[in-house]
Design an enzyme around this catalytic site. Structure first.
Site, mmCIF file in Angstrom:
data_model
loop_
_atom_site.group_PDB
_atom_site.id
_atom_site.type_symbol
_atom_site.label_atom_id
_atom_site.label_comp_id
_atom_site.label_asym_id
_atom_site.label_seq_id
_atom_site.Cartn_x
_atom_site.Cartn_y
_atom_site.Cartn_z
ATOM 1 N N SER A 70 0.873 -1.176 0.000
ATOM 2 C CA SER A 70 0.000 0.000 0.000
ATOM 3 C C SER A 70 0.905 1.220 0.000
ATOM 4 O O SER A 70 2.084 1.110 0.363
ATOM 5 C CB SER A 70 -0.839 0.002 1.281
ATOM 6 O OG SER A 70 -1.477 1.244 1.478
ATOM 7 N N TYR A 87 -2.123 0.150 10.745
ATOM 8 C CA TYR A 87 -2.070 -0.357 9.357
ATOM 9 C C TYR A 87 -0.732 0.024 8.716
ATOM 10 O O TYR A 87 -0.085 -0.805 8.068
ATOM 11 C CB TYR A 87 -3.242 0.215 8.564
ATOM 12 C CG TYR A 87 -3.341 -0.268 7.139
ATOM 13 C CD1 TYR A 87 -3.446 -1.621 6.832
ATOM 14 C CD2 TYR A 87 -3.356 0.650 6.074
ATOM 15 C CE1 TYR A 87 -3.559 -2.055 5.512
ATOM 16 C CE2 TYR A 87 -3.483 0.227 4.754
ATOM 17 C CZ TYR A 87 -3.573 -1.131 4.481
ATOM 18 O OH TYR A 87 -3.676 -1.561 3.176
#
Ligand code: NAP
Length: 244
Positions: free
Chosen positions: A130, A143
């Site tokens: 990501s 995250y």
């Protein structure tokens, strides 16, 4: 004989789209995820194989690896985010799951299938991280920590496999409209919709095309990383939204 691609998290979103793209390029696809019903429907459509997989469970990973006689491409895609709370209110269980699924899940799958990937003579490990693997945002500490960790692990692996016939590619997307935000917000569809309000996010197929393209390069070409964002997103926090 067709080459085999194993795709984790293939029951929805980017994983399902990647399975379609790789099957379109002639790969026999092996699909892994926890929701077997979705996987079986896709496997039937693609003439592939569906196998129950929980990447947070070492036994489940070993069982999948034992059921796959050969592997040319591994797409480590299973993962995601839980919660958007500030660190002061962080939920340890959510953090633990994010680390288990994104970091340890990728490590386990890679370790289990590495012998087959090497033996194939032209293995390829593609991992979906990501932009959170190198950027941060408020509420994204857990995250981002997991995705930063996943990225660091891949870079170490690239060094460790130098000289082996295995390519390593990291795909780092920005905002993609999948089940990602609904999962993050515990099934709250309205909260998930607000994430993409007034902007055009990437579609799962856009990311799948990056994966397909990286894999389709000649075997001496290693695409180290692809960062792909919507035109409406410049950073994790800078997003252009239409007012009305
Ligand atoms: P998604 O639609 O929620 O897909 C996530 C997939 O991972 C599902 O197939 C899910 O299947 C699977 N999964 C989750 N936990 C698993 C586990 N323990 N074992 C096996 N499979 C598991 O979201 P997505 O956007 O396609 O996410 C795919 C990857 O892209 C993730 O790593 C995510 O972090 C990353 N990513 C997403 C975005 C975004 O904006 N959407 C941006 C950057 C990166 P089951 O529930 O059936 O197990």
């Amino acid at each position: 004989m067709a080459k085999t691609a194993v795709i984790t998290g293939a029951s929805s979103g980017i994983g399902a789209a990647a399975a379609r793209s790789l099957a379109g390029d002639g790969y026999r696809v092996v699909l892994g995820a926890r929701r077997l019903e979705q996987l079986e429907a896709l496997a039937q459509e693609l003439d592939g194989e569906a196998l129950a997989l929980d990447v947070t469970d070492p036994k489940s990973v070993s069982e999948l690896a034992a059921a796959v006689p050969s592997c040319d491409v591994l797409v480590n895609n299973a993962g995601g985010a839980l919660g958007l709370d500030p660190l002061s209110e962080s939920d340890e269980e959510q953090w633990r799951w994010m680390y288990e699924a994104n970091v340890l899940g990728t490590m386990r799958m890679t370790r289990a299938l590495l012998p087959s990937l090497v033996e194939s003579g032209n293995g390829h490990i593609v991992t979906v991280t990501s932009i959170a693997a190198f950027e941060i945002y408020r509420g994204g500490a857990g995250y981002s920590a997991a995705k930063h960790g996943q990225r660091a692990m891949l870079r170490a692996l690239r060094l460790e496999l130098l000289g082996d016939p295995v390519r390593i590619t990291e795909i780092a997307p920005g905002m993609v409209e999948t089940e990602f935000s609904a999962v993050r917000f515990g099934g709250d569809q309205e909260a998930a919709k607000r994430v993409y309000a007034g902007m055009e996010p990437l579609r799962a197929e856009d990311v799948a095309e990056c994966i397909r393209w990286a894999v389709a390069q000649p075997e001496h070409v290693n695409i180290d990383e692809i960062v792909v964002r919507p035109r409406d997103q410049a950073t994790a926090t800078e997003v252009h939204r239409q007012k009305d």
